[in-house]
Design a protein around this motif. Structure first.
Motif, PDB file in Angstrom:
ATOM      1  N   ILE A  45       0.851  -1.189   0.000  1.00  0.00           N
ATOM      2  CA  ILE A  45       0.000   0.000   0.000  1.00  0.00           C
ATOM      3  C   ILE A  45       0.886   1.239   0.000  1.00  0.00           C
ATOM      4  O   ILE A  45       1.952   1.267   0.632  1.00  0.00           O
ATOM      5  N   LEU A  46       0.432   2.277  -0.681  1.00  0.00           N
ATOM      6  CA  LEU A  46       1.064   3.598  -0.641  1.00  0.00           C
ATOM      7  C   LEU A  46       0.169   4.543   0.138  1.00  0.00           C
ATOM      8  O   LEU A  46      -1.024   4.660  -0.160  1.00  0.00           O
ATOM      9  N   ASP A  47       0.738   5.195   1.146  1.00  0.00           N
ATOM     10  CA  ASP A  47       0.031   6.251   1.875  1.00  0.00           C
ATOM     11  C   ASP A  47       0.679   7.572   1.467  1.00  0.00           C
ATOM     12  O   ASP A  47       1.794   7.897   1.890  1.00  0.00           O
ATOM     13  N   LEU A  48       0.010   8.319   0.625  1.00  0.00           N
ATOM     14  CA  LEU A  48       0.562   9.536   0.036  1.00  0.00           C
ATOM     15  C   LEU A  48       0.093  10.755   0.820  1.00  0.00           C
ATOM     16  O   LEU A  48      -1.102  11.012   0.936  1.00  0.00           O
ATOM     17  N   LEU A  55      -3.126   6.981   8.712  1.00  0.00           N
ATOM     18  CA  LEU A  55      -3.617   5.833   7.943  1.00  0.00           C
ATOM     19  C   LEU A  55      -2.591   4.705   7.887  1.00  0.00           C
ATOM     20  O   LEU A  55      -2.939   3.517   7.958  1.00  0.00           O
ATOM     21  N   ALA A  56      -1.326   5.052   7.761  1.00  0.00           N
ATOM     22  CA  ALA A  56      -0.281   4.041   7.568  1.00  0.00           C
ATOM     23  C   ALA A  56      -0.177   3.082   8.743  1.00  0.00           C
ATOM     24  O   ALA A  56      -0.003   1.873   8.555  1.00  0.00           O
ATOM     25  N   LEU A  57      -0.273   3.589   9.950  1.00  0.00           N
ATOM     26  CA  LEU A  57      -0.053   2.740  11.124  1.00  0.00           C
ATOM     27  C   LEU A  57      -1.107   1.640  11.263  1.00  0.00           C
ATOM     28  O   LEU A  57      -0.759   0.461  11.399  1.00  0.00           O
ATOM     29  N   PRO A  58      -2.402   1.949  11.231  1.00  0.00           N
ATOM     30  CA  PRO A  58      -3.386   0.858  11.327  1.00  0.00           C
ATOM     31  C   PRO A  58      -3.370  -0.061  10.110  1.00  0.00           C
ATOM     32  O   PRO A  58      -3.587  -1.271  10.238  1.00  0.00           O
ATOM     33  N   HIS A  65       3.284  -4.474   3.427  1.00  0.00           N
ATOM     34  CA  HIS A  65       4.208  -3.347   3.399  1.00  0.00           C
ATOM     35  C   HIS A  65       3.462  -2.056   3.088  1.00  0.00           C
ATOM     36  O   HIS A  65       2.550  -2.041   2.259  1.00  0.00           O
ATOM     37  N   VAL A  66       3.852  -0.975   3.760  1.00  0.00           N
ATOM     38  CA  VAL A  66       3.307   0.358   3.513  1.00  0.00           C
ATOM     39  C   VAL A  66       4.465   1.300   3.191  1.00  0.00           C
ATOM     40  O   VAL A  66       5.455   1.360   3.928  1.00  0.00           O
ATOM     41  N   THR A  67       4.339   2.014   2.082  1.00  0.00           N
ATOM     42  CA  THR A  67       5.240   3.123   1.790  1.00  0.00           C
ATOM     43  C   THR A  67       4.520   4.402   2.187  1.00  0.00           C
ATOM     44  O   THR A  67       3.469   4.727   1.624  1.00  0.00           O
ATOM     45  N   ALA A  68       5.059   5.101   3.171  1.00  0.00           N
ATOM     46  CA  ALA A  68       4.424   6.299   3.720  1.00  0.00           C
ATOM     47  C   ALA A  68       5.235   7.515   3.282  1.00  0.00           C
ATOM     48  O   ALA A  68       6.386   7.692   3.697  1.00  0.00           O
ATOM     49  N   ILE A  69       4.650   8.346   2.436  1.00  0.00           N
ATOM     50  CA  ILE A  69       5.355   9.480   1.837  1.00  0.00           C
ATOM     51  C   ILE A  69       4.788  10.789   2.359  1.00  0.00           C
ATOM     52  O   ILE A  69       3.565  10.973   2.416  1.00  0.00           O
ATOM     53  N   LEU A 110      -1.502  -2.247  -4.286  1.00  0.00           N
ATOM     54  CA  LEU A 110      -2.927  -2.546  -4.419  1.00  0.00           C
ATOM     55  C   LEU A 110      -3.760  -1.291  -4.176  1.00  0.00           C
ATOM     56  O   LEU A 110      -4.720  -1.021  -4.911  1.00  0.00           O
ATOM     57  N   LEU A 111      -3.396  -0.545  -3.150  1.00  0.00           N
ATOM     58  CA  LEU A 111      -4.143   0.653  -2.775  1.00  0.00           C
ATOM     59  C   LEU A 111      -3.201   1.833  -2.627  1.00  0.00           C
ATOM     60  O   LEU A 111      -2.083   1.684  -2.129  1.00  0.00           O
ATOM     61  N   THR A 112      -3.677   2.989  -3.024  1.00  0.00           N
ATOM     62  CA  THR A 112      -3.069   4.252  -2.612  1.00  0.00           C
ATOM     63  C   THR A 112      -4.088   4.972  -1.752  1.00  0.00           C
ATOM     64  O   THR A 112      -5.208   5.252  -2.208  1.00  0.00           O
ATOM     65  N   VAL A 113      -3.725   5.228  -0.513  1.00  0.00           N
ATOM     66  CA  VAL A 113      -4.618   5.925   0.406  1.00  0.00           C
ATOM     67  C   VAL A 113      -4.106   7.337   0.618  1.00  0.00           C
ATOM     68  O   VAL A 113      -2.898   7.586   0.618  1.00  0.00           O
ATOM     69  N   MET A 114      -5.029   8.247   0.777  1.00  0.00           N
ATOM     70  CA  MET A 114      -4.696   9.641   1.052  1.00  0.00           C
ATOM     71  C   MET A 114      -5.689  10.198   2.050  1.00  0.00           C
ATOM     72  O   MET A 114      -6.889   9.926   1.949  1.00  0.00           O
ATOM     73  N   GLY A 115      -5.200  10.960   2.994  1.00  0.00           N
ATOM     74  CA  GLY A 115      -6.069  11.642   3.938  1.00  0.00           C
ATOM     75  C   GLY A 115      -6.342  13.045   3.448  1.00  0.00           C
ATOM     76  O   GLY A 115      -6.544  13.284   2.250  1.00  0.00           O
ATOM     77  N   ALA A 116      -6.300  13.984   4.365  1.00  0.00           N
ATOM     78  CA  ALA A 116      -6.626  15.364   4.010  1.00  0.00           C
ATOM     79  C   ALA A 116      -5.629  15.978   3.037  1.00  0.00           C
ATOM     80  O   ALA A 116      -5.872  17.049   2.490  1.00  0.00           O
ATOM     81  N   ALA A 117      -4.506  15.307   2.783  1.00  0.00           N
ATOM     82  CA  ALA A 117      -3.481  15.865   1.903  1.00  0.00           C
ATOM     83  C   ALA A 117      -3.944  16.006   0.459  1.00  0.00           C
ATOM     84  O   ALA A 117      -3.392  16.820  -0.294  1.00  0.00           O
ATOM     85  N   PHE A 118      -4.933  15.238   0.034  1.00  0.00           N
ATOM     86  CA  PHE A 118      -5.304  15.227  -1.388  1.00  0.00           C
ATOM     87  C   PHE A 118      -5.709  16.605  -1.878  1.00  0.00           C
ATOM     88  O   PHE A 118      -5.447  16.966  -3.026  1.00  0.00           O
TER      89      PHE A 118
END
Length: 267
Positions: A45-48, A55-58, A65-69, A110-118
């Motif tokens: 997963i990518l957490d952008l 989001l990355a921690l849970p 694997h999580v790539t947290a940018i 598989l997933l790219t997740v984004m919080g308020a940063a988008f």
């Protein structure tokens, strides 16, 4: 009025408050993602725009694997601390942003997740770039508190807004300018992107905070960060404490907090 600060200064000063006082997202969000995408501890997963890893921690507990940018080293440092405290070792904390992702040679996710940063990004270009990174059966997931006006604000929020206006003016400051939420909803941007199949889910819960927690929460926002307030920080805190104590002598503050998840897949 305090001097204008760069976004870098603002976000660095919010980092320790962000990690401690932001409420995070409803646990039902992670249950939904685990069920829908059959997360079994093997996916990437990518957490952008990860911030401190809200989001990355849970998600790290659900995938391989999580790539947290994030562009702010201070945010990444707080995320690393939290990951160490939780014995999570499958997160890479990487300095960067939506514009640097194409050159990072990341493995497919598989997933790219984004919080308020988008809402800070060039959303159309970011989605085009993610189309090259996300697996064919994958998705973009946008998590937020919903669009402005979706939830009626707690009355004590206006009390804080009045004090903030006294110190910083009526607009939410963002570096040398002001912040305005994008007029076009995320769903409309997604609808013209490669990820045009859109589902939205919402969960509401009541969060109860103490006076100290409400104060800490204010310093987690870029528009009322310690850097933004400068040498007025102590006076701002004193006035907010006084006003909130008059509102609620018991020192208890309830707020209805929404988690909205927009899941966008390819048609």
């Amino acid at each position: 009025m305090t001097a204008a600060r760069t976004p870098h200064e603002l976000f660095i000063s919010t980092a320790p408050y962000y990690a401690r006082f932001r409420p995070g997202y409803d646990p039902a969000l992670y249950d939904m993602l685990a069920a829908r995408f059959a997360l079994d501890g093997t996916q990437r997963i990518l957490d952008l725009g990860t911030g401190t890893g809200v989001l990355a921690l849970p998600l790290a507990r659900l995938v391989g694997h999580v790539t947290a940018i994030d562009p702010e080293p201070g945010m990444l440092d707080e995320g690393r601390k939290l990951a160490a405290e939780q014995n999570l070792t499958n997160i890479d904390w990487v300095e960067g942003d939506s514009t640097t992702v194409p050159a990072m040679n990341l493995d497919p996710v598989l997933l790219t997740v984004m919080g308020a940063a988008f809402h800070w990004m060039d959303r159309d270009q970011t989605l085009r770039d993610l189309d090259k990174l996300i697996n064919p059966d994958g998705a973009v997931v946008l998590a937020s508190g919903g669009a402005p006006g979706d939830v009626d604000p707690a009355p004590w929020l206006q009390i804080i807004a009045d004090v903030r206006t006294h110190y910083l003016g009526p607009e939410r400051r963002a570096g040398s300018g002001t912040y305005t939420h994008p007029k076009e909803r995320h769903q409309d941007v997604l609808a013209r992107s490669p990820f045009s199949n859109i589902d939205t889910a919402c969960w509401d819960r009541t969060v109860t905070r103490t006076l100290d927690e409400v104060i800490g929460l204010q310093f987690s926002y870029s528009y009322s960060s310690p850097a933004q307030l400068g040498d007025q920080k102590d006076a701002f805190e004193r006035d907010v404490r006084r006003a909130l104590t008059e509102f609620s002598p018991a020192g208890v503050f309830d707020e209805l907090v929404r988690t909205e998840a927009i899941v966008a897949t390819r048609p």
